[in-house]
Design a protein around this motif. Structure first.
Motif, PDB file in Angstrom:
ATOM      1  N   ASP A  19       0.837  -1.194   0.000  1.00  0.00           N
ATOM      2  CA  ASP A  19       0.000   0.000   0.000  1.00  0.00           C
ATOM      3  C   ASP A  19       0.877   1.251   0.000  1.00  0.00           C
ATOM      4  O   ASP A  19       1.937   1.275   0.629  1.00  0.00           O
ATOM      5  CB  ASP A  19      -0.901   0.033   1.241  1.00  0.00           C
ATOM      6  N   PRO A  20       0.461   2.321  -0.684  1.00  0.00           N
ATOM      7  CA  PRO A  20       1.227   3.567  -0.649  1.00  0.00           C
ATOM      8  C   PRO A  20       1.247   4.162   0.760  1.00  0.00           C
ATOM      9  O   PRO A  20       0.278   4.043   1.510  1.00  0.00           O
ATOM     10  CB  PRO A  20       0.463   4.489  -1.612  1.00  0.00           C
ATOM     11  N   VAL A  21       2.351   4.798   1.096  1.00  0.00           N
ATOM     12  CA  VAL A  21       2.472   5.544   2.351  1.00  0.00           C
ATOM     13  C   VAL A  21       2.675   7.010   1.983  1.00  0.00           C
ATOM     14  O   VAL A  21       3.647   7.356   1.303  1.00  0.00           O
ATOM     15  CB  VAL A  21       3.655   5.042   3.197  1.00  0.00           C
ATOM     16  N   ILE A  22       1.747   7.871   2.393  1.00  0.00           N
ATOM     17  CA  ILE A  22       1.814   9.263   1.954  1.00  0.00           C
ATOM     18  C   ILE A  22       2.806  10.065   2.789  1.00  0.00           C
ATOM     19  O   ILE A  22       3.009   9.804   3.974  1.00  0.00           O
ATOM     20  CB  ILE A  22       0.425   9.934   1.979  1.00  0.00           C
ATOM     21  N   LYS A  23       3.418  11.052   2.126  1.00  0.00           N
ATOM     22  CA  LYS A  23       4.283  12.020   2.790  1.00  0.00           C
ATOM     23  C   LYS A  23       3.432  13.198   3.257  1.00  0.00           C
ATOM     24  O   LYS A  23       2.260  13.327   2.865  1.00  0.00           O
ATOM     25  CB  LYS A  23       5.362  12.485   1.815  1.00  0.00           C
ATOM     26  N   PRO A  24       4.002  14.093   4.068  1.00  0.00           N
ATOM     27  CA  PRO A  24       3.197  15.212   4.583  1.00  0.00           C
ATOM     28  C   PRO A  24       2.559  16.079   3.500  1.00  0.00           C
ATOM     29  O   PRO A  24       1.477  16.628   3.703  1.00  0.00           O
ATOM     30  CB  PRO A  24       4.207  16.013   5.413  1.00  0.00           C
ATOM     31  N   ASP A  25       3.209  16.209   2.321  1.00  0.00           N
ATOM     32  CA  ASP A  25       2.660  17.072   1.263  1.00  0.00           C
ATOM     33  C   ASP A  25       1.865  16.275   0.231  1.00  0.00           C
ATOM     34  O   ASP A  25       1.576  16.775  -0.853  1.00  0.00           O
ATOM     35  CB  ASP A  25       3.778  17.855   0.571  1.00  0.00           C
ATOM     36  N   GLU A  26       1.506  15.035   0.554  1.00  0.00           N
ATOM     37  CA  GLU A  26       0.803  14.178  -0.393  1.00  0.00           C
ATOM     38  C   GLU A  26      -0.605  13.842   0.080  1.00  0.00           C
ATOM     39  O   GLU A  26      -0.938  13.988   1.261  1.00  0.00           O
ATOM     40  CB  GLU A  26       1.579  12.872  -0.610  1.00  0.00           C
ATOM     41  N   VAL A  27      -1.400  13.367  -0.881  1.00  0.00           N
ATOM     42  CA  VAL A  27      -2.716  12.808  -0.574  1.00  0.00           C
ATOM     43  C   VAL A  27      -2.757  11.391  -1.126  1.00  0.00           C
ATOM     44  O   VAL A  27      -1.979  11.033  -2.016  1.00  0.00           O
ATOM     45  CB  VAL A  27      -3.863  13.654  -1.176  1.00  0.00           C
ATOM     46  N   LEU A  28      -3.657  10.599  -0.581  1.00  0.00           N
ATOM     47  CA  LEU A  28      -3.892   9.252  -1.093  1.00  0.00           C
ATOM     48  C   LEU A  28      -5.175   9.283  -1.905  1.00  0.00           C
ATOM     49  O   LEU A  28      -6.228   9.696  -1.400  1.00  0.00           O
ATOM     50  CB  LEU A  28      -4.009   8.251   0.054  1.00  0.00           C
ATOM     51  N   VAL A  29      -5.072   8.864  -3.155  1.00  0.00           N
ATOM     52  CA  VAL A  29      -6.228   8.856  -4.058  1.00  0.00           C
ATOM     53  C   VAL A  29      -6.660   7.418  -4.312  1.00  0.00           C
ATOM     54  O   VAL A  29      -5.845   6.574  -4.702  1.00  0.00           O
ATOM     55  CB  VAL A  29      -5.891   9.547  -5.393  1.00  0.00           C
ATOM     56  N   GLU A  30      -7.939   7.147  -4.067  1.00  0.00           N
ATOM     57  CA  GLU A  30      -8.542   5.889  -4.485  1.00  0.00           C
ATOM     58  C   GLU A  30      -8.857   6.027  -5.972  1.00  0.00           C
ATOM     59  O   GLU A  30      -9.655   6.884  -6.373  1.00  0.00           O
ATOM     60  CB  GLU A  30      -9.822   5.635  -3.694  1.00  0.00           C
ATOM     61  N   ILE A  31      -8.205   5.204  -6.786  1.00  0.00           N
ATOM     62  CA  ILE A  31      -8.279   5.370  -8.236  1.00  0.00           C
ATOM     63  C   ILE A  31      -9.562   4.749  -8.778  1.00  0.00           C
ATOM     64  O   ILE A  31      -9.870   3.593  -8.510  1.00  0.00           O
ATOM     65  CB  ILE A  31      -7.053   4.740  -8.912  1.00  0.00           C
ATOM     66  N   HIS A  32     -10.302   5.546  -9.549  1.00  0.00           N
ATOM     67  CA  HIS A  32     -11.497   5.051 -10.234  1.00  0.00           C
ATOM     68  C   HIS A  32     -11.219   4.778 -11.711  1.00  0.00           C
ATOM     69  O   HIS A  32     -11.849   3.908 -12.301  1.00  0.00           O
ATOM     70  CB  HIS A  32     -12.629   6.062 -10.099  1.00  0.00           C
ATOM     71  N   ALA A  33     -10.306   5.521 -12.315  1.00  0.00           N
ATOM     72  CA  ALA A  33      -9.984   5.337 -13.734  1.00  0.00           C
ATOM     73  C   ALA A  33      -8.555   5.799 -13.993  1.00  0.00           C
ATOM     74  O   ALA A  33      -8.067   6.732 -13.346  1.00  0.00           O
ATOM     75  CB  ALA A  33     -10.961   6.126 -14.615  1.00  0.00           C
ATOM     76  N   ALA A  34      -7.890   5.134 -14.932  1.00  0.00           N
ATOM     77  CA  ALA A  34      -6.520   5.477 -15.322  1.00  0.00           C
ATOM     78  C   ALA A  34      -6.435   5.460 -16.842  1.00  0.00           C
ATOM     79  O   ALA A  34      -6.846   4.487 -17.474  1.00  0.00           O
ATOM     80  CB  ALA A  34      -5.521   4.494 -14.729  1.00  0.00           C
ATOM     81  N   ALA A  35      -5.917   6.532 -17.425  1.00  0.00           N
ATOM     82  CA  ALA A  35      -5.818   6.622 -18.885  1.00  0.00           C
ATOM     83  C   ALA A  35      -4.460   6.124 -19.363  1.00  0.00           C
ATOM     84  O   ALA A  35      -3.455   6.248 -18.674  1.00  0.00           O
ATOM     85  CB  ALA A  35      -6.050   8.058 -19.334  1.00  0.00           C
ATOM     86  N   LEU A  36      -4.463   5.570 -20.575  1.00  0.00           N
ATOM     87  CA  LEU A  36      -3.236   5.062 -21.180  1.00  0.00           C
ATOM     88  C   LEU A  36      -2.523   6.155 -21.967  1.00  0.00           C
ATOM     89  O   LEU A  36      -3.153   7.053 -22.532  1.00  0.00           O
ATOM     90  CB  LEU A  36      -3.553   3.901 -22.129  1.00  0.00           C
ATOM     91  N   ASN A  37      -1.204   6.029 -22.024  1.00  0.00           N
ATOM     92  CA  ASN A  37      -0.364   6.880 -22.852  1.00  0.00           C
ATOM     93  C   ASN A  37       0.691   6.011 -23.524  1.00  0.00           C
ATOM     94  O   ASN A  37       1.054   4.948 -23.010  1.00  0.00           O
ATOM     95  CB  ASN A  37       0.326   7.951 -22.003  1.00  0.00           C
ATOM     96  N   ARG A  38       1.186   6.471 -24.669  1.00  0.00           N
ATOM     97  CA  ARG A  38       2.207   5.685 -25.367  1.00  0.00           C
ATOM     98  C   ARG A  38       3.454   5.497 -24.503  1.00  0.00           C
ATOM     99  O   ARG A  38       4.172   4.492 -24.629  1.00  0.00           O
ATOM    100  CB  ARG A  38       2.578   6.356 -26.701  1.00  0.00           C
ATOM    101  N   ALA A  39       3.707   6.414 -23.581  1.00  0.00           N
ATOM    102  CA  ALA A  39       4.830   6.248 -22.662  1.00  0.00           C
ATOM    103  C   ALA A  39       4.688   4.985 -21.820  1.00  0.00           C
ATOM    104  O   ALA A  39       5.689   4.389 -21.401  1.00  0.00           O
ATOM    105  CB  ALA A  39       4.936   7.472 -21.756  1.00  0.00           C
ATOM    106  N   ASP A  40       3.449   4.549 -21.575  1.00  0.00           N
ATOM    107  CA  ASP A  40       3.228   3.308 -20.832  1.00  0.00           C
ATOM    108  C   ASP A  40       3.814   2.115 -21.594  1.00  0.00           C
ATOM    109  O   ASP A  40       4.404   1.207 -21.000  1.00  0.00           O
ATOM    110  CB  ASP A  40       1.739   3.073 -20.589  1.00  0.00           C
ATOM    111  N   LEU A  41       3.629   2.123 -22.910  1.00  0.00           N
ATOM    112  CA  LEU A  41       4.178   1.042 -23.722  1.00  0.00           C
ATOM    113  C   LEU A  41       5.699   1.061 -23.679  1.00  0.00           C
ATOM    114  O   LEU A  41       6.344   0.004 -23.596  1.00  0.00           O
ATOM    115  CB  LEU A  41       3.703   1.170 -25.174  1.00  0.00           C
ATOM    116  N   MET A  42       6.271   2.259 -23.744  1.00  0.00           N
ATOM    117  CA  MET A  42       7.724   2.389 -23.682  1.00  0.00           C
ATOM    118  C   MET A  42       8.252   1.894 -22.339  1.00  0.00           C
ATOM    119  O   MET A  42       9.293   1.220 -22.270  1.00  0.00           O
ATOM    120  CB  MET A  42       8.114   3.847 -23.921  1.00  0.00           C
ATOM    121  N   GLN A  43       7.528   2.219 -21.262  1.00  0.00           N
ATOM    122  CA  GLN A  43       7.951   1.751 -19.938  1.00  0.00           C
ATOM    123  C   GLN A  43       7.845   0.235 -19.849  1.00  0.00           C
ATOM    124  O   GLN A  43       8.730  -0.431 -19.298  1.00  0.00           O
ATOM    125  CB  GLN A  43       7.099   2.404 -18.850  1.00  0.00           C
ATOM    126  N   ARG A  44       6.783  -0.328 -20.383  1.00  0.00           N
ATOM    127  CA  ARG A  44       6.608  -1.786 -20.386  1.00  0.00           C
ATOM    128  C   ARG A  44       7.756  -2.471 -21.114  1.00  0.00           C
ATOM    129  O   ARG A  44       8.217  -3.549 -20.707  1.00  0.00           O
ATOM    130  CB  ARG A  44       5.271  -2.136 -21.041  1.00  0.00           C
TER     131      ARG A  44
END
Length: 327
Positions: A19-44
């Motif tokens: 599980d993510p652990v947030i820092k003082p300047d961060e928030v935790l987001v429960e993700i409902h949707a994530a969009a794809l980008n060509r950079a994702d393919l490059m990272q894969r």
């Protein structure tokens, strides 16, 4: 929680991660949707590693709900637990939760679903960066946006039009040209039938040459096209999908005062990204909420179908964004 991980053979799996652990300047987001980008393919493929400190799994833009906030995030922002937000990430969006700096958040626009909002942060920030920060585009300018059927073009073309620019774009086939008519480009060049460098020469001779070009293709044709731009034009390279080598007449470049600019969003400092997001909320959100600009969603699949979603991008069949639903 679970996230999409890359196996040694480059296949994908939906598996348990810490599980993510947030820092003082961060928030935790429960993700409902994530969009794809060509950079994702490059990272894969191992060609585009995430910045230091980011999760190893892919995902540059998400929409969801704030479920936890660090003390500094509470003090320095107007967000609160339960707010619907979209977020620009260095990585980690293909998951159930993500920790993110408060200034990498934007509210979900009033007339957007979570799926549409997930398609905003990376694509709109890239569009805003290259149109306005790097390109300095103004009303009355002409923009060349290559690869008009791409997810990024589906944002850049209507954004440029909404701010008064004339837009030329390129596609491979008549079918692709028909599929992007809703974007409102002024001239769609079908490169199977027309030579884009000759089109740009005609445009220049007719008195409305290209002032800003945003190019994700590169390759041999880039060197031919860069000759036919207005004085002081900006040619912005954001990728080189058609090849990393080209031949350029350098005299033409300096005589015309043409600037060739390399640009990526992911490599920018967090402070710069925060300024871009603030600019989007201030300048672009009114046009989103009025309906002048709207994210184009090509297909929605569940997060467990991430491999199938990637295949859509690998085949280049999408016109607009592919989005994964998580919750």
């Amino acid at each position: 929680m679970k996230a999409i991980l890359v196996n040694e053979d480059k296949s994908l799996r939906w598996d348990n991660v810490p599980d993510p652990v947030i820092k003082p300047d961060e928030v935790l987001v429960e993700i409902h949707a994530a969009a794809l980008n060509r950079a994702d393919l490059m990272q894969r493929e191992g060609d585009y590693p995430p910045p230091a400190g980011c999760p190893e799994w892919m995902g540059l833009e998400v929409a969801g709900v704030i479920v936890q906030m660090g003390n500094e995030a509470v003090e320095r922002s107007n967000y609160k637990i339960g707010d619907k937000v979209c977020a620009l990430l260095g990585g980690g969006g293909y998951a159930e939760y993500v920790s993110v700096r408060y200034d990498m958040l934007m509210p979900v626009p009033n007339n957007c679903s979570m799926v549409e909002a997930a398609a905003i942060p990376e694509a709109f920030a890239t569009a805003y960066l290259n149109l306005f920060t790097e390109g300095g585009i103004k009303a009355g300018n002409t923009l060349l946006m290559n690869a008009g059927a791409s997810g990024l073009a589906s944002v850049i073309i209507p954004m440029a039009k909404a701010f008064g620019a004339r837009v030329i774009t390129t596609v491979l086939t008549d079918e692709k040209a028909e599929s992007i008519t809703h974007l409102g480009a002024d001239r769609v060049v079908v490169t199977a039938k027309e030579d884009i460098s000759e089109v740009l020469r005609e445009e220049l001779e007719a008195g409305h040459g290209v002032d800003v070009a945003i190019d994700c293709l590169g390759g041999e044709i880039m060197g031919k096209c860069v000759h036919y731009l207005t004085h002081g034009a900006r040619w912005i390279m954001i990728a080189a999908l058609a090849g990393v080598h080209t031949e350029i007449d350098l005299k033409n470049v300096y005589v015309r005062n043409v600037r060739i600019i390399g640009s990526t969003l992911r490599s920018r400092a967090p402070e710069v990204k925060a300024q871009i997001l603030a600019g989007i909320v201030k300048d672009v959100y009114p046009k989103i909420e009025s309906g002048e600009i709207k994210p184009t969603i090509y297909r929605t699949l569940h997060i467990t179908e991430a491999a199938k979603a990637h295949d859509i991008l690998y085949r280049g069949e999408n016109v607009g964004k592919v989005v994964l639903t998580v919750k």
